[in-house]
Design an enzyme around this catalytic site. Sequence first.
Site, PDB file in Angstrom:
ATOM      1  N   HIS A 150       0.843  -1.191   0.000  1.00 49.74           N
ATOM      2  CA  HIS A 150       0.000   0.000   0.000  1.00 49.74           C
ATOM      3  C   HIS A 150       0.883   1.248   0.000  1.00 49.74           C
ATOM      4  O   HIS A 150       1.816   1.349   0.795  1.00 49.74           O
ATOM      5  CB  HIS A 150      -0.898   0.033   1.238  1.00 49.74           C
ATOM      6  CG  HIS A 150      -1.799  -1.144   1.377  1.00 49.74           C
ATOM      7  ND1 HIS A 150      -2.513  -1.413   2.524  1.00 49.74           N
ATOM      8  CD2 HIS A 150      -2.112  -2.150   0.511  1.00 49.74           C
ATOM      9  CE1 HIS A 150      -3.224  -2.515   2.374  1.00 49.74           C
ATOM     10  NE2 HIS A 150      -2.987  -2.982   1.156  1.00 49.74           N
ATOM     11  N   TYR A 189       3.936   1.838  13.533  1.00 53.22           N
ATOM     12  CA  TYR A 189       4.285   2.881  12.572  1.00 53.22           C
ATOM     13  C   TYR A 189       3.673   4.225  12.973  1.00 53.22           C
ATOM     14  O   TYR A 189       2.536   4.316  13.403  1.00 53.22           O
ATOM     15  CB  TYR A 189       3.881   2.499  11.142  1.00 53.22           C
ATOM     16  CG  TYR A 189       2.465   2.045  10.929  1.00 53.22           C
ATOM     17  CD1 TYR A 189       1.526   2.888  10.343  1.00 53.22           C
ATOM     18  CD2 TYR A 189       2.063   0.753  11.291  1.00 53.22           C
ATOM     19  CE1 TYR A 189       0.220   2.473  10.118  1.00 53.22           C
ATOM     20  CE2 TYR A 189       0.761   0.327  11.071  1.00 53.22           C
ATOM     21  CZ  TYR A 189      -0.160   1.193  10.490  1.00 53.22           C
ATOM     22  OH  TYR A 189      -1.456   0.771  10.283  1.00 53.22           O
TER      23      TYR A 189
END
Length: 474
Positions: free
Chosen positions: A70, A133
């Site tokens: 992605h 993240y």
Amino acid sequence: MTTYGKQLGVIETNIPGLVVFDLPVHGDARGWFKENWQREKMTALGLPDFGPVQNNISFNDAVGTTRGIHAEPWDKWVSVATGRIFGAWVDLREGPTFGAVFTTELDPSKAIFVPRGVGNSYQTLEPDTAYTYLVNDHWSPDAAYSFLNLADETAAIDWPIPLTDVEISAKDLAHPRLADVTPIPPKKILVLGANGQLGRALRAEYGDAPHIEYADRATLDISSPDLATARRWRDYGTIINAAAYTKVDLAETPEGRKDAWAANVTGVAALARIATENGITLVHVSSDYVFDGTLDRSYREDDPVCPLGVYGQTKAAGDAIVSTVPRHYIIRTSWVIGEGNNFVRTMASLAERGIDPKVVDDQIGRLTFTDDIARGIRHLVGTAAEFGAYNLTAGGEPASWADIARRVFELTGHDPERITGVSTEAYYSTATGPVAPRPRNSVLGMERLESTGWASLTQQLRLVEYLSTGRGTS
């Protein structure tokens, strides 16, 4: 297995901007500790100061869990809290490195900075893996995303565990091959004041690339209370403010004062807020009028401002506001010449019509041509020069307005002796309206800009070029 005792370090990859960091992990019988993200230390090693706004954790209990490729329009700082992954990154940005692939393993002693538009995916190599993240934007349905099939033959990622043997979502399996991927475009550049003299020069410099956007007051009013929602500002990398109130004498009137402050200060403050909140580079064009012109040398960028009139006061206030934006360029100019009415065209017209003008001879400076300003802005932004203020004018020996007028007469085939030099006081002695005070010394030093690799052309040469193309007489 986590490696202990490494020094904080950087490992470059074949994908521009994709950088692996070795993280120091300190362990003992109780477990381990690390600084997962440390702004000061990591930016000192070249990590962009990307301004994360959200921290996410993906927990995977089984070996072989595989997440799709992605690419989002934001930056990521990816690391592992527990476990180990095989990571694969594919450049899905427009440009020459589109399709480039990088793979590596991450455990708690490694992290990776993933720039906007680079596809991100991973496969777990240990059970109970926590993948973390930081991102510098929030998910939005209006953002531009891109995806790549995990099994794409062009990328040819060598997955440690065959894709036929792992857990993958049906959605990830259905993503397109590289030939059918929609690349992530670069961040947009917004030019304000696009129909003015500098705006037209910026149009000529930047052209009609899809990521360049031009606006005037009719299409984007920076004084609107809805400015914060007028665009998806996270899609913009640079705002170039080529709009300003420049009627120097009219600014000395009550109405002109109000308009000058509205355009040069209030509007600039609104842009500064947008730029700061969204990590945008703000380019602001300033003026020699922020100085009083009393120095006996050229002005440097760090000289204290001391404006004489309302226009200069508004420009100095705008400079102060822009200087608070983390990513900013203040471009100080003098005696601007572009398309439309200007001093050079006026002198050329007077010469042609047989009029012998009186011209001020006690104000000294250099011309600045709008196409040079446009080139200089592109140079600073494109080379990622150090943020801050830069003087930008033509180079060469300074001259008075009368000197320049004589040169215009000479270059257009007329007798330069037809020009009569007069003092500023004498020139304006018969004025019927307000007259703004002018700095007598408008010479701006160019050393800082030239240290970035900028090559200045002399105002004498630029004047020849300007007139030879017909722009000075049309």
